[in-house]
Design a protein around this motif. Structure first.
Motif, PDB file in Angstrom:
ATOM      1  N   UNK A  99     -13.618 -10.279  -2.099  1.00  0.00           N
ATOM      2  CA  UNK A  99     -12.797 -10.982  -3.109  1.00  0.00           C
ATOM      3  C   UNK A  99     -12.989 -12.493  -3.076  1.00  0.00           C
ATOM      4  N   UNK A 102     -16.503 -13.296  -4.445  1.00  0.00           N
ATOM      5  CA  UNK A 102     -16.578 -13.136  -5.904  1.00  0.00           C
ATOM      6  C   UNK A 102     -15.871 -14.285  -6.624  1.00  0.00           C
ATOM      7  N   UNK A 103     -14.716 -14.696  -6.086  1.00  0.00           N
ATOM      8  CA  UNK A 103     -13.987 -15.795  -6.728  1.00  0.00           C
ATOM      9  C   UNK A 103     -14.788 -17.085  -6.632  1.00  0.00           C
ATOM     10  N   UNK A 105     -18.028 -17.418  -6.258  1.00  0.00           N
ATOM     11  CA  UNK A 105     -19.212 -17.243  -7.110  1.00  0.00           C
ATOM     12  C   UNK A 105     -18.865 -17.463  -8.578  1.00  0.00           C
ATOM     13  N   UNK A 106     -17.658 -17.052  -8.969  1.00  0.00           N
ATOM     14  CA  UNK A 106     -17.232 -17.232 -10.357  1.00  0.00           C
ATOM     15  C   UNK A 106     -16.873 -18.676 -10.674  1.00  0.00           C
ATOM     16  N   UNK A 107     -16.381 -19.422  -9.664  1.00  0.00           N
ATOM     17  CA  UNK A 107     -15.854 -20.761  -9.970  1.00  0.00           C
ATOM     18  C   UNK A 107     -16.799 -21.910  -9.666  1.00  0.00           C
ATOM     19  N   UNK A 108     -17.761 -21.709  -8.740  1.00  0.00           N
ATOM     20  CA  UNK A 108     -18.629 -22.832  -8.383  1.00  0.00           C
ATOM     21  C   UNK A 108     -19.464 -23.277  -9.583  1.00  0.00           C
ATOM     22  N   UNK A 134     -24.474 -11.301  -4.628  1.00  0.00           N
ATOM     23  CA  UNK A 134     -24.052 -11.592  -5.995  1.00  0.00           C
ATOM     24  C   UNK A 134     -25.121 -12.412  -6.716  1.00  0.00           C
ATOM     25  N   UNK A 211      -7.014 -13.965  -3.856  1.00  0.00           N
ATOM     26  CA  UNK A 211      -8.098 -13.226  -4.507  1.00  0.00           C
ATOM     27  C   UNK A 211      -8.066 -11.751  -4.140  1.00  0.00           C
TER      28      UNK A 211
END
Lengths: 271, 271
Positions: A99, A102-103, A105-108, A134, A211
């Protein structure tokens, strides 16, 4: 189909309470049972084989309450035991590493992601692996912060000593170009304000706890297992060590009285 | 077990490309097939029964490519057809409403959440339902913005007309005390900069696209279905309307050439 079986959450000690608090906030209808293995905390410096065995013992203990989901709310235990436990039980098993990965990876925006955790978590390389799985272009900077967990287990969240420890520990990370920092230990949200102050405004902190609660919600929905009761559930807590300190920290962090059962391991652990 | 079957993503038109872009960014190893029903867009003003039928037709079309997951990347279609389609196919089906609702529920501090969407989405009450299912204390303020989708389908993302339309449409929302605003239509991220400018800094915008990509990742991991190939996948696009405009918007938004097959519905739709 709606079911009201509990979500079982386990940790080496009090760190997993950060996940409990977020589950209570994001999923107030879900009943939680929690196990804090305070007699054997911290897990961070222990050999992987030992952490694996302890985690399996707690899973066996909790499974008798027929949970609908298992949450390994300890990064060290997730790093060494998640995949094995996933293959051994028929309910979904959620760890705290994916989690957070993934968070982040989504926000950077830059793809340069920092991770702080215990020695065991950092040594395992589990975050690097999850982040590279990812996207191979992610660059990961990892740092073990072995002095953080003992502060939290003593309930020492805000003091001059805490600030100095955090500042000294994160010094090398401040030189790097990361834009996102994963708090890769469920104890660290207790220190989030201090970590944020030390790292400065430009850095997005990712809490495993927030997350993981979100992913618990996603998976329960995907599997049609969300609670639908309207009355608030009664949670239950177990701890293997001295119950006084656990109860005090839990009640302070969660802001409510808890129902706690001390557990004595039948085979005492000789360290 | 790792599988390399595609993720099938469908939308009424180009809006779902915001989900495609985020899946490409967050999950660069995953192969995507996409269907934009541009001949029959927009879905927002259509009766629920019709949207349901159109969505089912596209699902039948895409299922022949043996996807490992279906993503209904259209809020209107999610609102009316998600639950039925989930019960009809054996692969996971992800809509765009629950991911946005879960993200907003996780991030709001005040519990007052705004939702903007098409008439069909807002009329369905699907966001209120999802947000109340998570926590009955959430307060939800909904607003239909029927003028946004036509701007996006024409490729008109930044102009004086766009700014004025957004400002006028959101006027009533600006009076309310919300701290989080869900862009409850996959077309809206095309207008995110303008919406953000109009709403002001204190409001957290939640994009269905970002959050759906994150949940796709969570569910693929939970089900052991993530792609593990190292070479980049080749995606494929279908659209039912005039291919020129679709291709132009898609290539501009995704920043790369696309492989597009026009599809002619065998039974023409008479509106």
């Amino acid at each position: 189909m709606y079911v009201q079986e509990p979500i079982a959450i386990l940790d080496s000690g009090v760190g997993g309470l950060t996940v409990v608090k977020e589950v209570m906030r994001q999923l107030p209808r879900e009943k939680i049972i929690y196990f804090g293995d305070t007699a054997r905390a911290p897990y961070g410096p222990r050999p992987a084989e030992e952490v694996h065995r302890f985690t399996s013992e707690i899973v066996h203990y909790l499974i008798q309450y027929r949970p609908k989901m298992l949450v390994i709310a300890c990064n060290t235990a997730t790093a060494v035991a998640l995949e094995d436990i996933r293959s051994c039980v028929s309910i979904p098993v959620v760890g705290v590493i994916h989690p957070g990965a993934r968070a982040a990876n989504g926000r950077t925006q830059t793809g340069i992601i920092g991770v702080i955790g215990t020695e065991g978590t950092i040594r395992s390389g589990a975050y690097e692996q999850a982040l590279k799985q990812l996207s191979s272009s992610n660059e990961v900077i990892s740092l073990a912060c072995p002095r953080f967990v003992p502060l939290v287990e003593k309930g020492n969240f805000r003091s001059e000593e805490t600030y100095e420890t955090v500042r000294e520990s994160l010094e090398s990370l401040k030189q790097r170009q990361l834009d996102t920092l994963i708090l890769g230990c469920t104890h660290y949200p207790f220190l989030a304000d201090t970590i944020s102050e030390v790292m400065g405004k430009g850095i997005t902190l990712i809490s495993s706890a927030d997350e993981t609660a979100r992913e618990i919600s996603t998976i329960l929905y995907d599997r049609n297992r969300m609670a639908s009761n309207n009355e608030l559930p009664v949670h239950h807590f177990f701890c293997s060590g001295e119950p006084g300190m656990f109860k005090s920290i839990a009640q302070q962090w969660l802001g409510e009285q808890i129902d706690l059962t001390p557990v004595v391991w039948q085979v005492p652990n000789i360290v």
